[in-house]
Design a protein around this motif. Structure first.
Motif, PDB file in Angstrom:
ATOM      1  N   SER A   1      -0.627   7.489  -6.339  1.00  0.00           N
ATOM      2  CA  SER A   1       0.939   7.359  -8.059  1.00  0.00           C
ATOM      3  C   SER A   1      -0.275   7.030  -9.060  1.00  0.00           C
ATOM      4  CB  SER A   1       1.318   6.281  -8.269  1.00  0.00           C
ATOM      5  OG  SER A   1       1.281   5.104  -8.006  1.00  0.00           O
ATOM      6  N   ARG A   2      -1.629   6.522  -9.074  1.00  0.00           N
ATOM      7  CA  ARG A   2      -2.354   6.104  -9.849  1.00  0.00           C
ATOM      8  C   ARG A   2      -4.127   6.012  -9.521  1.00  0.00           C
ATOM      9  NH1 ARG A   2      -1.395   1.309 -14.518  1.00  0.00           N
ATOM     10  NH2 ARG A   2      -2.652   0.964 -14.521  1.00  0.00           N
TER      11      ARG A   2
ATOM     12  N   GLU B   1       5.121   1.538  -8.635  1.00  0.00           N
ATOM     13  CA  GLU B   1       6.153   1.131  -9.505  1.00  0.00           C
ATOM     14  C   GLU B   1       7.456   0.915  -9.105  1.00  0.00           C
ATOM     15  OE1 GLU B   1       4.039   0.500 -12.496  1.00  0.00           O
ATOM     16  OE2 GLU B   1       2.778   1.272 -11.381  1.00  0.00           O
ATOM     17  N   GLU B   2       8.049   1.944  -8.308  1.00  0.00           N
ATOM     18  CA  GLU B   2       9.193   1.241  -7.908  1.00  0.00           C
ATOM     19  C   GLU B   2       8.975   0.371  -7.041  1.00  0.00           C
ATOM     20  OE1 GLU B   2      11.004   4.996  -5.882  1.00  0.00           O
ATOM     21  OE2 GLU B   2      12.680   3.841  -5.249  1.00  0.00           O
ATOM     22  N   ILE B   3       8.091   0.019  -5.892  1.00  0.00           N
ATOM     23  CA  ILE B   3       8.064  -0.708  -5.334  1.00  0.00           C
ATOM     24  C   ILE B   3       8.037  -2.477  -6.001  1.00  0.00           C
ATOM     25  CG2 ILE B   3       6.230  -2.520  -3.920  1.00  0.00           C
ATOM     26  CD1 ILE B   3       5.479   0.526  -2.659  1.00  0.00           C
ATOM     27  N   LEU B   4       7.287  -2.727  -7.050  1.00  0.00           N
ATOM     28  CA  LEU B   4       7.188  -4.011  -8.306  1.00  0.00           C
ATOM     29  C   LEU B   4       8.167  -3.651  -9.433  1.00  0.00           C
ATOM     30  CD1 LEU B   4       3.884  -2.716 -10.341  1.00  0.00           C
ATOM     31  CD2 LEU B   4       4.455  -4.439  -8.295  1.00  0.00           C
ATOM     32  N   ALA B   5       8.845  -2.876  -9.206  1.00  0.00           N
ATOM     33  CA  ALA B   5      10.269  -2.629  -9.903  1.00  0.00           C
ATOM     34  C   ALA B   5      11.781  -3.100  -8.539  1.00  0.00           C
ATOM     35  CB  ALA B   5      10.952  -1.379  -9.995  1.00  0.00           C
ATOM     36  N   ARG B   6      11.229  -2.797  -7.193  1.00  0.00           N
ATOM     37  CA  ARG B   6      12.198  -3.676  -6.343  1.00  0.00           C
ATOM     38  C   ARG B   6      12.116  -4.869  -6.952  1.00  0.00           C
ATOM     39  NH1 ARG B   6      13.689  -1.133  -1.556  1.00  0.00           N
ATOM     40  NH2 ARG B   6      13.778   1.469  -2.151  1.00  0.00           N
ATOM     41  N   ILE B   7      11.030  -5.571  -6.885  1.00  0.00           N
ATOM     42  CA  ILE B   7      10.727  -6.881  -6.966  1.00  0.00           C
ATOM     43  C   ILE B   7      11.462  -7.799  -8.226  1.00  0.00           C
ATOM     44  CG2 ILE B   7       8.959  -8.898  -6.370  1.00  0.00           C
ATOM     45  CD1 ILE B   7       6.716  -6.835  -5.381  1.00  0.00           C
ATOM     46  N   GLN B   8      11.097  -7.227  -9.094  1.00  0.00           N
ATOM     47  CA  GLN B   8      11.773  -7.911 -10.690  1.00  0.00           C
ATOM     48  C   GLN B   8      13.218  -7.822 -10.006  1.00  0.00           C
ATOM     49  OE1 GLN B   8       8.169  -7.410 -13.929  1.00  0.00           O
ATOM     50  NE2 GLN B   8       9.466  -4.861 -13.676  1.00  0.00           N
TER      51      GLN B   8
ATOM     52  N   ILE C   1       0.757  -1.566  -0.026  1.00  0.00           N
ATOM     53  CA  ILE C   1      -0.001  -0.029   0.075  1.00  0.00           C
ATOM     54  C   ILE C   1       1.013   1.230  -0.052  1.00  0.00           C
ATOM     55  CG2 ILE C   1      -1.697   0.999   1.709  1.00  0.00           C
ATOM     56  CD1 ILE C   1      -3.157  -0.954   2.564  1.00  0.00           C
ATOM     57  N   GLU C   2       0.610   1.624  -0.815  1.00  0.00           N
ATOM     58  CA  GLU C   2       1.244   3.612  -1.156  1.00  0.00           C
ATOM     59  C   GLU C   2       0.669   3.919   0.262  1.00  0.00           C
ATOM     60  OE1 GLU C   2       1.604   3.884  -5.715  1.00  0.00           O
ATOM     61  OE2 GLU C   2       0.344   5.468  -4.683  1.00  0.00           O
ATOM     62  N   THR C   3       1.795   5.465   1.165  1.00  0.00           N
ATOM     63  CA  THR C   3       1.016   5.835   2.235  1.00  0.00           C
ATOM     64  C   THR C   3       0.043   6.942   1.659  1.00  0.00           C
ATOM     65  OG1 THR C   3       2.426   7.488   2.153  1.00  0.00           O
ATOM     66  CG2 THR C   3       3.717   5.668   3.610  1.00  0.00           C
TER      67      THR C   3
END
Ligand code: SAM
Length: 343
Positions: A266-267, A221-228, A201-203
């Motif tokens: 963010s979205r 998007e940054e969270i997802l990029a970190r996982i990838q 969850i985004e703050t």
């Protein structure tokens, strides 16, 4: 059927049953926020069940109990039992920090609760204590001493939920840069191992505490990029498998691990918003990011008939705004506390 002015079909009601909480999560509640309950102010179970019956007759299909910490409300199991029997209800769920879940999971399931979302922001006991600020807790808000254990107690609560069959057990992690963001991969692994559905969850800048955490915001998007990057695998979108809420879900290629993100900032997903919120004091809140609300308790206590309450609900739905206004100063108003809105 409840359709708002923008053609959105409102089917989902989040119901806060108490403002009290046994944690002080840094993004949610400030140490000086006094939450001493005045029982006269709270909707009684009879009032709440009557209101929910009316909402269901109007077309609400899903109800989620939240808070504060809903398991602090006395005889929540009895309330769940009453709500579960109401005609028209398709899903009854609970959002909890799980500190009391080990004790109640089995009874809640028997009473008719279908599933739980559990808030867990860290698997590290020190970070957990730092975020939840348990040292600020007044001991008299905890039913017994054994419930002061913190992370270990939450993990036991998660196991109890799994054992009780409250599937799917979803875990909500609020990601804060510099506080718990390095734990994103650990959380993915933990969720995969335990068969949990993890959502990041985004703050959100709701209330003073949420505003204070704004600088720690990390976009989905940054969270997802970190996982990838950590797992050296692609995340591909999956749809239609994990419910109809605001989360977007992804699957790590060649693994069974699905993760969700809730990117209210963010979205934003206001176009498909299908929900309203009822506070523990009986106010209907149209949007998490706005402070306008309709006091239903006042009408209940003034003797309004079911038909009159229905009309008031219709007029409230018509006031639901097109989208949230997270960036507005109005959100500093103390009435907009996440712990009173139920998240
Ligand atoms: N006590 C319960 C719990 O901890 O799940 C239910 C109430 S809590 C207010 C509901 C949800 O709101 C939690 O998942 C919490 O993480 C989320 N929340 C509260 N403040 C938030 C904020 N400023 N930004 C994002 N999520 C927030």
């Amino acid at each position: 059927m409840l359709i708002d002015s923008f053609g959105r079909h409102i089917r989902y009601l989040r119901v806060s049953v108490t403002d009290r909480c046994n944690l002080f999560c840094n993004y949610c509640r400030l140490p000086n926020e006094t939450l001493l309950p005045n029982n006269r102010e709270l909707l009684s179970f009879a009032e709440l069940v009557r209101l929910l019956r009316i909402f269901l007759a109007l077309g609400i299909e899903r109800i989620r109990l939240t808070g504060g910490e809903p398991l602090l409300r006395r005889n929540l199991v009895g309330l769940v039992q009453e709500i579960a029997q109401l005609p028209g209800l398709q899903e009854l769920a609970l959002t909890t920090n799980a500190l009391l879940l080990e004790r109640f999971a089995g009874a809640l399931k028997k009473a008719g609760l279908q599933r739980v979302n559990i808030s867990l922001d860290s698997l590290n006991p020190e970070t957990f204590d730092h975020i939840t600020q348990r040292h600020l807790l007044r001991p008299d808000l905890l039913p017994t001493r054994s419930e002061q254990l913190g992370l270990a107690t939450v993990l036991a609560g998660i196991e109890a939920a799994l054992q009780a069959g409250l599937h799917p057990v979803k875990i909500n992690m609020v990601v804060m840069r510099g506080i718990n963001d390095l734990e994103i991969p650990d959380m993915v692994q933990f969720a995969q191992q335990r068969g949990l559905l993890l959502r990041f969850i985004e703050t959100m800048p709701v209330g003073v505490a949420g505003q204070e955490m704004a600088s720690l915001f990390m976009p989905a998007e940054e969270i997802l990029a970190r996982i990838q990057s950590h797992f050296a695998r692609q995340l591909i979108p999956v749809s239609g498998e994990h419910g109809s809420g605001p989360a977007r879900y992804f699957r790590l290629v060649d693994s069974a691990a699905d993760v969700g993100v809730i990117s209210a900032r963010s979205r934003h997903f206001c176009d498909t918003c299908n929900r309203m919120r009822l506070t523990s004091k009986g106010a209907l809140v149209y949007c998490l990011g706005r402070s306008d609300r309709m006091d239903l308790k006042e009408h209940l206590r003034a003797g309004a008939s079911d038909a009159e309450i229905q009309n008031i609900i219709y007029s409230a739905i018509a006031l639901k705004p097109k989208q949230h206004e997270f960036e507005e100063k109005e959100l500093y108003r103390p009435s907009n506390r996440m712990s009173a809105l139920g998240g």
